[in-house]
Design an enzyme around this catalytic site. Structure first.
Site, PDB file in Angstrom:
ATOM      1  N   GLY A 107       0.837  -1.197   0.000  1.00 59.10           N
ATOM      2  CA  GLY A 107       0.000   0.000   0.000  1.00 59.10           C
ATOM      3  C   GLY A 107       0.865   1.237   0.000  1.00 59.10           C
ATOM      4  O   GLY A 107       2.086   1.164   0.101  1.00 59.10           O
ATOM      5  N   GLY A 109       0.584   5.779   0.865  1.00 57.19           N
ATOM      6  CA  GLY A 109      -0.201   6.932   1.260  1.00 57.19           C
ATOM      7  C   GLY A 109       0.420   8.174   0.650  1.00 57.19           C
ATOM      8  O   GLY A 109       1.112   8.077  -0.366  1.00 57.19           O
ATOM      9  N   THR A 111       2.795   9.968   1.893  1.00 59.76           N
ATOM     10  CA  THR A 111       4.210  10.132   2.219  1.00 59.76           C
ATOM     11  C   THR A 111       5.055   8.892   1.977  1.00 59.76           C
ATOM     12  O   THR A 111       6.206   8.997   1.576  1.00 59.76           O
ATOM     13  CB  THR A 111       4.353  10.522   3.715  1.00 59.76           C
ATOM     14  OG1 THR A 111       3.408  11.546   4.008  1.00 59.76           O
ATOM     15  CG2 THR A 111       5.750  11.030   4.012  1.00 59.76           C
ATOM     16  N   LYS A 112       4.464   7.741   2.244  1.00 62.22           N
ATOM     17  CA  LYS A 112       5.274   6.531   2.252  1.00 62.22           C
ATOM     18  C   LYS A 112       4.690   5.443   1.360  1.00 62.22           C
ATOM     19  O   LYS A 112       3.506   5.443   1.057  1.00 62.22           O
ATOM     20  CB  LYS A 112       5.371   5.997   3.691  1.00 62.22           C
ATOM     21  CG  LYS A 112       6.204   6.873   4.598  1.00 62.22           C
ATOM     22  CD  LYS A 112       5.881   6.643   6.064  1.00 62.22           C
ATOM     23  CE  LYS A 112       4.529   7.178   6.427  1.00 62.22           C
ATOM     24  NZ  LYS A 112       4.140   6.932   7.811  1.00 62.22           N
ATOM     25  N   VAL A 114       4.754   1.106   1.044  1.00 61.31           N
ATOM     26  CA  VAL A 114       5.030  -0.052   1.875  1.00 61.31           C
ATOM     27  C   VAL A 114       5.038  -1.308   1.011  1.00 61.31           C
ATOM     28  O   VAL A 114       4.111  -1.530   0.232  1.00 61.31           O
ATOM     29  CB  VAL A 114       3.984  -0.182   3.003  1.00 61.31           C
ATOM     30  CG1 VAL A 114       4.299  -1.378   3.889  1.00 61.31           C
ATOM     31  CG2 VAL A 114       3.936   1.097   3.829  1.00 61.31           C
ATOM     32  N   LYS A 128       8.894   0.025   4.853  1.00 58.19           N
ATOM     33  CA  LYS A 128       8.358   1.357   4.601  1.00 58.19           C
ATOM     34  C   LYS A 128       9.462   2.268   4.127  1.00 58.19           C
ATOM     35  O   LYS A 128      10.528   2.329   4.742  1.00 58.19           O
ATOM     36  CB  LYS A 128       7.807   1.946   5.900  1.00 58.19           C
ATOM     37  CG  LYS A 128       6.308   2.007   5.964  1.00 58.19           C
ATOM     38  CD  LYS A 128       5.856   2.866   7.120  1.00 58.19           C
ATOM     39  CE  LYS A 128       4.483   2.387   7.554  1.00 58.19           C
ATOM     40  NZ  LYS A 128       3.894   3.248   8.588  1.00 58.19           N
ATOM     41  N   ASP A 240      -3.782  12.117  11.921  1.00 54.52           N
ATOM     42  CA  ASP A 240      -4.449  11.574  10.745  1.00 54.52           C
ATOM     43  C   ASP A 240      -5.032  10.219  11.128  1.00 54.52           C
ATOM     44  O   ASP A 240      -4.382   9.197  11.012  1.00 54.52           O
ATOM     45  CB  ASP A 240      -3.441  11.447   9.602  1.00 54.52           C
ATOM     46  CG  ASP A 240      -4.126  11.073   8.300  1.00 54.52           C
ATOM     47  OD1 ASP A 240      -5.375  11.010   8.277  1.00 54.52           O
ATOM     48  OD2 ASP A 240      -3.420  10.845   7.309  1.00 54.52           O
TER      49      ASP A 240
HETATM   50  N1  LIG Z   1       2.949  -3.047   8.516  1.00 57.15           N
HETATM   51  C1  LIG Z   1       2.178  -3.000   7.417  1.00 57.15           C
HETATM   52  N2  LIG Z   1       1.702  -4.131   6.852  1.00 57.15           N
HETATM   53  C2  LIG Z   1       0.921  -4.067   5.763  1.00 57.15           C
HETATM   54  N3  LIG Z   1       0.542  -2.945   5.152  1.00 57.15           N
HETATM   55  C3  LIG Z   1       0.957  -1.779   5.665  1.00 57.15           C
HETATM   56  C4  LIG Z   1       1.798  -1.744   6.816  1.00 57.15           C
HETATM   57  N4  LIG Z   1       2.054  -0.446   7.099  1.00 57.15           N
HETATM   58  C5  LIG Z   1       1.399   0.276   6.170  1.00 57.15           C
HETATM   59  N5  LIG Z   1       0.747  -0.500   5.289  1.00 57.15           N
HETATM   60  C6  LIG Z   1      -0.069  -0.053   4.152  1.00 57.15           C
HETATM   61  O1  LIG Z   1       0.628   1.016   3.502  1.00 57.15           O
HETATM   62  C7  LIG Z   1      -0.168   2.194   3.475  1.00 57.15           C
HETATM   63  C8  LIG Z   1       0.727   3.419   3.621  1.00 57.15           C
HETATM   64  O2  LIG Z   1       1.402   3.408   4.864  1.00 57.15           O
HETATM   65  P1  LIG Z   1       1.365   4.701   5.806  1.00 57.15           P
HETATM   66  O3  LIG Z   1       2.316   4.489   6.917  1.00 57.15           O
HETATM   67  O4  LIG Z   1      -0.051   4.986   6.191  1.00 57.15           O
HETATM   68  O5  LIG Z   1       1.932   5.818   4.826  1.00 57.15           O
HETATM   69  P2  LIG Z   1       1.518   7.358   4.666  1.00 57.15           P
HETATM   70  O6  LIG Z   1       2.197   8.102   5.777  1.00 57.15           O
HETATM   71  O7  LIG Z   1       2.018   7.733   3.322  1.00 57.15           O
HETATM   72  O8  LIG Z   1       0.028   7.442   4.785  1.00 57.15           O
HETATM   73  C9  LIG Z   1      -1.195   2.024   4.587  1.00 57.15           C
HETATM   74  O9  LIG Z   1      -2.393   2.707   4.307  1.00 57.15           O
HETATM   75  C10 LIG Z   1      -1.393   0.513   4.635  1.00 57.15           C
HETATM   76  O10 LIG Z   1      -2.393   0.120   3.701  1.00 57.15           O
HETATM   77 MG   LIG Z   2      -1.125   6.673   6.075  1.00 58.80          MG
END
Ligand SMILES: Nc1ncnc2c1ncn2[C@@H]1O[C@H](COP(=O)(O)OP(=O)(O)O)[C@@H](O)[C@H]1O
Ligand SMILES: [Mg+2]
Ligand SMILES: *[C@@H]1O[C@H](CO)[C@@H](O)[C@H](O)[C@H]1NC(C)=O
Ligand SMILES: *[C@@H]1O[C@H](CO)[C@@H](O)[C@H](O)[C@H]1NC(C)=O
Length: 461
Positions: A107, A109, A111-112, A114, A128, A240
């Site tokens: 996934g 978002g 910023t990041k 994964v 990440k 958030d």
């Molecule tokens: N530990 C994890 N295992 C599986 N999927 C994850 C994990 N961490 C994040 N994700 C997926 O990746 C997406 C983006 O990570 P996130 O930390 O929310 O980034 P951002 O800061 O860009 O929103 C999440 O919405 C989730 O769907």
């Molecule tokens: Mg996020």
């Protein structure tokens, strides 16, 4: 995939070469910055706040100022967290990352991004890193025209998350297994966090699960918010707060996105500075003598839990006698009459009533209308479908006792018999399988089948 196969044993693709994955190309995520092959392995394992961590002088002044600010925030957070090295220093490092095999994107978002990766020694983690094509970096580049500096800015967010994850440990927070940090050379700062692997939260799917499972999600969330309100870093707000910032790990809800967490409570001069605003509602709060809006972080989390989780997951198809209590919880959190302590207490009361069977209404005993046959069970696949069942093949429900199962069977048109299985739900309650027939019995020493007398009377037994 040239140059990527440098891993031990040569099998698979180095996680460091994640960028080259065709899956990523298909997802149209150009220019994902991931460690270039060979780079990560040279970097220091473990997190050490870098000495040469200052942005190059050529960056636009505005961006340099933003970078300075982020770095200051990070330092402050580290100081508040006791400073120095992280507790779990024995975790995974750059070496493990370079030997890991990328499997696919989980996934992303703003910023990041994964990705899932298989470790050389077995096991899987979520990796990440900064999403170079994400909204955060794109916006920054539009403003400052400095891609490397902008990615560095986003990397600070990930570093903040790593710092928080190192200090905060709770079943409701995704575990940090390690990190790789590489600042060698250019303006680029590459950070990869290695996290416990989860699966993204599917709200639509959750809405179709039994009430007991939805209650579990809400209870884990309440326990998490209780921890955050009284954390070693003070009261923490998740700024958030949306389902997409959470993942499920072994049926448990965990927050994964922590870069938007705030460990500071809003400063104020008077009560008027302390209005907690939501799109549908605002709450006036008090300004403390210390000049902080009292409990604002805790309240923000709680109202978000109410509007994104409780309203959807808590009420429908709950046991009828628990509904008034659940309505109270919804009302009290929706109006912020409860703090997190009272909310947790209310949830635990519901759990107690549910587990102990005290929630069951006094009603006529119905099990006497059933014949029990020890040493038998019905064959699989004889079940009719009901909702919300633990199995989509039949009618499999959580019960307190055979007596409750009898009441359920009586209330269902197709039910002629049931068996109490050996399976237990998370509360320890057994699952019962309800059937529309009882004619196909097979011997099973551990089982008991209950057959409606009225069903058997017309037939030979
Ligand atoms: N530990 C994890 N295992 C599986 N999927 C994850 C994990 N961490 C994040 N994700 C997926 O990746 C997406 C983006 O990570 P996130 O930390 O929310 O980034 P951002 O800061 O860009 O929103 C999440 O919405 C989730 O769907
Ligand atoms: Mg996020
Ligand atoms: C709580 O209950 C009161 C009184 O019935 C009602 O006015 C209020 O709108 C309810 N609040 C929520 C969030 O449901
Ligand atoms: C809530 O519980 C915590 C931990 O038990 C305690 O430290 C705190 O004082 C309580 N807060 C309130 C408002 O009761």
């Amino acid at each position: 995939m040239a140059g990527a196969g440098g891993g031990r044993g040569g099998a698979g693709l180095s996680a460091a070469a994640l960028l080259a994955l065709p899956a990523l190309a298909l997802l149209a995520l150009p220019a994902l910055p991931v460690l270039p092959p060979g780079r990560g392995a040279e970097a220091q394992p473990g997190f050490s706040p870098p000495p040469g961590f200052s942005p190059p002088l050529l960056l636009p002044p505005g961006l340099r100022e933003e970078l300075r600010q982020r770095r200051r925030d990070l330092r402050r957070l580290e100081a508040a967290a006791g400073g120095g090295e992280a507790a779990g220093a024995a975790g995974l490092g750059c070496g493990d990352l370079s030997r890991a095999t990328a499997v696919g994107v989980l996934g992303w978002g703003f910023t990041k991004v994964v990705a899932r990766a298989a470790l050389a020694g077995g096991g899987s983690v979520a990796l990440k890193s900064v999403h170079g094509a994400g909204r955060e970096v794109r916006r920054c580049v539009q403003r400052y025209g400095a891609p490397a500096g902008c990615r560095r800015l986003a990397a600070y967010k990930l570093l903040k998350e790593v710092t928080l994850l190192q200090r905060l440990q709770h079943p409701g927070i995704v575990k940090l297994h390690g990190q790789c940090y590489d600042n060698s050379g250019d303006a680029e700062l590459r950070v990869t966090a290695m996290l416990e692997l989860g699966s993204p939260l599917e709200m639509i799917q959750l809405l179709q699960t039994p009430w007991e499972e939805r209650f579990k999600i809400c209870l884990s969330l309440v326990k998490l918010l209780f921890y955050l309100a009284h954390s070693p870093l003070g009261s923490i707000a998740l700024l958030d707060f949306q389902p997409r910032q959470f993942v499920m790990v072994d049926g448990n809800l965990k927050v994964t996105d922590m870069d938007d967490a705030s460990t500071e409570e809003l400063s104020c001069k008077e009560d008027n500075d302390c209005t907690l605003d939501f799109p549908t509602k605002s709450f006036p709060l008090k300004c403390s003598v210390a000049g902080k809006c009292e409990g604002i972080n805790e309240k923000k989390n709680l109202f978000n839990a109410y509007r994104y989780f409780f309203t959807y997951l808590l009420p429908h198809s709950a046991p009828p006698t628990l509904r008034p209590l659940l309505s109270d919880i919804l009302n009290a959190t929706g109006d912020l009459r409860y703090g997190i302590n009272e909310t947790l207490r209310a949830f635990e009361k519901v759990l107690h009533l549910y587990k102990s069977g005290l929630y069951l209404q006094k009603r006529p005993l119905l099990l006497k209308d059933y014949i029990s046959l020890k040493g038998f069970r019905t064959v699989e696949g004889e079940g009719y479908k009901c909702w919300p069942s633990y199995s989509h093949l039949g009618c499999l429900l959580s019960i307190h006792s055979a007596e409750e199962a009898a009441a359920i069977c009586n209330s269902q048109l197709h039910c002629q018999s049931f068996i109490v299985t050996q399976h237990r739900t998370w509360t320890g309650r057994p699952l019962a399988s309800f059937q529309s027939s009882w004619t196909d019995l097979i011997p099973d020493t551990n089982a008991v089948v209950y057959i409606k007398r009225s069903a058997s009377s017309g037939e030979r037994l």
